[in-house]
Motif scaffolding. Structure first.
Motif, PDB file in Angstrom:
ATOM      1  N   LEU A  38       0.836  -1.204   0.000  1.00  0.00           N
ATOM      2  CA  LEU A  38       0.000   0.000   0.000  1.00  0.00           C
ATOM      3  C   LEU A  38       0.874   1.259   0.000  1.00  0.00           C
ATOM      4  CD1 LEU A  38      -2.973   1.063   0.298  1.00  0.00           C
ATOM      5  CD2 LEU A  38      -2.555   1.078   2.757  1.00  0.00           C
ATOM      6  N   ARG A  39       1.931   1.215   0.768  1.00  0.00           N
ATOM      7  CA  ARG A  39       2.851   2.351   0.818  1.00  0.00           C
ATOM      8  C   ARG A  39       3.541   2.548  -0.532  1.00  0.00           C
ATOM      9  NH1 ARG A  39       7.245   3.605   5.563  1.00  0.00           N
ATOM     10  NH2 ARG A  39       8.296   5.349   4.550  1.00  0.00           N
ATOM     11  N   PHE A  40       3.937   1.457  -1.171  1.00  0.00           N
ATOM     12  CA  PHE A  40       4.659   1.527  -2.443  1.00  0.00           C
ATOM     13  C   PHE A  40       3.745   2.003  -3.576  1.00  0.00           C
ATOM     14  CE2 PHE A  40       5.962  -0.576  -6.425  1.00  0.00           C
ATOM     15  CZ  PHE A  40       7.219  -0.006  -6.579  1.00  0.00           C
ATOM     16  N   ILE A  41       2.527   1.450  -3.653  1.00  0.00           N
ATOM     17  CA  ILE A  41       1.621   1.757  -4.763  1.00  0.00           C
ATOM     18  C   ILE A  41       0.902   3.091  -4.566  1.00  0.00           C
ATOM     19  CG2 ILE A  41      -0.482   1.023  -5.967  1.00  0.00           C
ATOM     20  CD1 ILE A  41       0.344  -1.852  -5.497  1.00  0.00           C
ATOM     21  N   CYS A  42       0.418   3.326  -3.341  1.00  0.00           N
ATOM     22  CA  CYS A  42      -0.445   4.487  -3.089  1.00  0.00           C
ATOM     23  C   CYS A  42       0.231   5.611  -2.315  1.00  0.00           C
ATOM     24  CB  CYS A  42      -1.694   4.044  -2.328  1.00  0.00           C
ATOM     25  SG  CYS A  42      -2.661   2.776  -3.175  1.00  0.00           S
ATOM     26  N   GLY A  43       1.446   5.374  -1.823  1.00  0.00           N
ATOM     27  CA  GLY A  43       2.118   6.405  -1.043  1.00  0.00           C
ATOM     28  C   GLY A  43       1.464   6.641   0.299  1.00  0.00           C
ATOM     29  N   LEU A  44       0.804   5.598   0.825  1.00  0.00           N
ATOM     30  CA  LEU A  44       0.082   5.736   2.087  1.00  0.00           C
ATOM     31  C   LEU A  44       0.902   5.119   3.222  1.00  0.00           C
ATOM     32  CD1 LEU A  44      -2.361   6.711   3.545  1.00  0.00           C
ATOM     33  CD2 LEU A  44      -3.614   4.681   2.829  1.00  0.00           C
ATOM     34  N   LYS A  45       1.446   5.988   4.062  1.00  0.00           N
ATOM     35  CA  LYS A  45       2.291   5.573   5.182  1.00  0.00           C
ATOM     36  C   LYS A  45       1.514   5.692   6.488  1.00  0.00           C
ATOM     37  CE  LYS A  45       4.958   8.787   3.641  1.00  0.00           C
ATOM     38  NZ  LYS A  45       6.035   9.794   3.479  1.00  0.00           N
ATOM     39  N   PHE A  46       2.153   5.328   7.597  1.00  0.00           N
ATOM     40  CA  PHE A  46       1.475   5.476   8.878  1.00  0.00           C
ATOM     41  C   PHE A  46       2.487   5.651  10.009  1.00  0.00           C
ATOM     42  CE2 PHE A  46       2.027   0.903   8.205  1.00  0.00           C
ATOM     43  CZ  PHE A  46       2.515   0.451   9.426  1.00  0.00           C
ATOM     44  N   GLU A  47       2.001   6.299  11.074  1.00  0.00           N
ATOM     45  CA  GLU A  47       2.772   6.480  12.300  1.00  0.00           C
ATOM     46  C   GLU A  47       1.898   6.042  13.472  1.00  0.00           C
ATOM     47  OE1 GLU A  47       3.799  10.571  12.534  1.00  0.00           O
ATOM     48  OE2 GLU A  47       5.186  10.528  10.824  1.00  0.00           O
ATOM     49  N   GLY A 173      -9.671   7.251   7.849  1.00  0.00           N
ATOM     50  CA  GLY A 173     -10.781   7.630   6.974  1.00  0.00           C
ATOM     51  C   GLY A 173     -10.492   8.841   6.101  1.00  0.00           C
ATOM     52  N   GLU A 174      -9.489   9.618   6.464  1.00  0.00           N
ATOM     53  CA  GLU A 174      -9.102  10.765   5.631  1.00  0.00           C
ATOM     54  C   GLU A 174      -8.421  10.308   4.347  1.00  0.00           C
ATOM     55  OE1 GLU A 174      -7.259  14.263   7.313  1.00  0.00           O
ATOM     56  OE2 GLU A 174      -7.666  13.532   9.330  1.00  0.00           O
ATOM     57  N   PHE A 175      -7.815   9.138   4.380  1.00  0.00           N
ATOM     58  CA  PHE A 175      -7.015   8.663   3.254  1.00  0.00           C
ATOM     59  C   PHE A 175      -7.635   7.465   2.529  1.00  0.00           C
ATOM     60  CE2 PHE A 175      -4.375  10.563   6.526  1.00  0.00           C
ATOM     61  CZ  PHE A 175      -3.621  11.478   5.816  1.00  0.00           C
ATOM     62  N   GLN A 180     -14.743   3.995  -0.931  1.00  0.00           N
ATOM     63  CA  GLN A 180     -13.927   4.685  -1.936  1.00  0.00           C
ATOM     64  C   GLN A 180     -12.766   3.807  -2.374  1.00  0.00           C
ATOM     65  OE1 GLN A 180     -13.195   8.909  -1.439  1.00  0.00           O
ATOM     66  NE2 GLN A 180     -11.045   8.647  -2.005  1.00  0.00           N
ATOM     67  N   PHE A 181     -12.638   3.570  -3.667  1.00  0.00           N
ATOM     68  CA  PHE A 181     -11.580   2.722  -4.192  1.00  0.00           C
ATOM     69  C   PHE A 181     -10.229   3.443  -4.205  1.00  0.00           C
ATOM     70  CE2 PHE A 181      -9.001   1.205  -7.784  1.00  0.00           C
ATOM     71  CZ  PHE A 181      -8.831  -0.106  -7.398  1.00  0.00           C
ATOM     72  N   VAL A 182     -10.216   4.699  -4.603  1.00  0.00           N
ATOM     73  CA  VAL A 182      -8.970   5.453  -4.715  1.00  0.00           C
ATOM     74  C   VAL A 182      -8.489   5.877  -3.329  1.00  0.00           C
ATOM     75  CG1 VAL A 182      -7.872   7.528  -5.659  1.00  0.00           C
ATOM     76  CG2 VAL A 182      -9.562   6.268  -7.011  1.00  0.00           C
ATOM     77  N   LYS A 183      -7.216   5.618  -3.044  1.00  0.00           N
ATOM     78  CA  LYS A 183      -6.613   6.001  -1.769  1.00  0.00           C
ATOM     79  C   LYS A 183      -5.815   7.297  -1.939  1.00  0.00           C
ATOM     80  CE  LYS A 183      -7.623   1.586  -1.146  1.00  0.00           C
ATOM     81  NZ  LYS A 183      -8.456   0.885  -2.141  1.00  0.00           N
ATOM     82  N   LYS A 184      -5.803   8.105  -0.891  1.00  0.00           N
ATOM     83  CA  LYS A 184      -5.076   9.366  -0.907  1.00  0.00           C
ATOM     84  C   LYS A 184      -3.713   9.179  -0.263  1.00  0.00           C
ATOM     85  CE  LYS A 184      -5.451  14.058   0.992  1.00  0.00           C
ATOM     86  NZ  LYS A 184      -6.285  14.946   1.855  1.00  0.00           N
TER      87      LYS A 184
END
Length: 226
Positions: A38-47, A173-175, A180-184
């Protein structure tokens, strides 16, 4: 996910004779791999902050439910775990079969007192077996800004079982919002709160304390103070 779920489920089901505490590590590994992709494809990271609040022994997790993301992130933190969920999820091909193999507490949400009894009896038994019990206290995914609607079942389980509650808030939920299929792209923030001692509180007090902490922390995350 849709490519790997059928494969992963087949592996989980083949491993069914293995004790659950070991099988749960397979699930955790799949979740970790999926979040990396998810991080690689969508740029969605987490802390994740507040890990120091996690107790040494299993308890009841109250987590805000906004996305699919937290269902995987929780697998990284709490193993072995079981979920309280609506029984309809068990009917979903592959995904539902996996849930059924995870000692899930599947309830009919329309059955009222019967569902509460299932949560208390099934949750207590699984906690005593050494599992973390994951509860999404609103029962379904909510979009950011939706009015809170916390159910009493999780607090009742805590009161009757004397197992503590660990509240968790996040802004997934913000991302990756519901439906919603598309991730932010961005960084999800998850905050683990201080343990709520169930032995010192009534059911209503546990319910109120968990809701107040989660909602106030959600607001702080949205305001970027975390």
């Amino acid at each position: 996910m849709w490519i790997t779920i059928p494969i992963a489920t087949s592996i989980f089901l083949l491993a069914y004779p293995v004790p659950y505490k070991y099988r749960s590590k397979l699930i955790s590994s799949w979740s970790s791999a999926t979040l990396h992709v998810l991080r690689f494809i969508c740029g969605l990271k987490f802390e994740i902050s507040g890990k120091e609040n996690i107790p040494d022994k299993p308890c009841i997790i109250f987590c805000k439910h906004q996305s699919t993301w937290e269902t995987m992130a929780l697998q990284l933190l709490f193993t072995p775990q079981v979920w309280v969920l609506k029984r309809e999820l068990l009917w979903v091909p592959f995904f539902g079969w996996q849930l059924a193999s995870m000692k899930s507490i599947a309830i009919d949400r329309s059955s009222g007192k019967k569902a509460l009894k299932q949560i208390v009896e099934g949750g207590t038994r699984r906690l005593e077996e050494g599992n973390w019990v994951i509860i999404f206290p609103e029962g379904t995914r909510k979009r950011p800004g939706d009015k809170p609607d916390y159910k009493i079942g999780g607090a009742m389980l805590a009161n009757k079982s004397n197992f503590d509650v660990l509240p968790i808030a996040h802004n997934a939920g913000e991302f990756w919002p519901k439906g919603q299929f598309v991730k932010k792209a961005g960084t999800i923030k998850m905050v683990i709160g201080p343990v709520i001692k169930s032995s010192e509180l009534s059911t209503k007090e546990i319910h109120k304390a968990a809701e107040q902490w989660i909602e106030s922390t959600q607001n702080a995350i949205y305001e970027k103070t975390y």
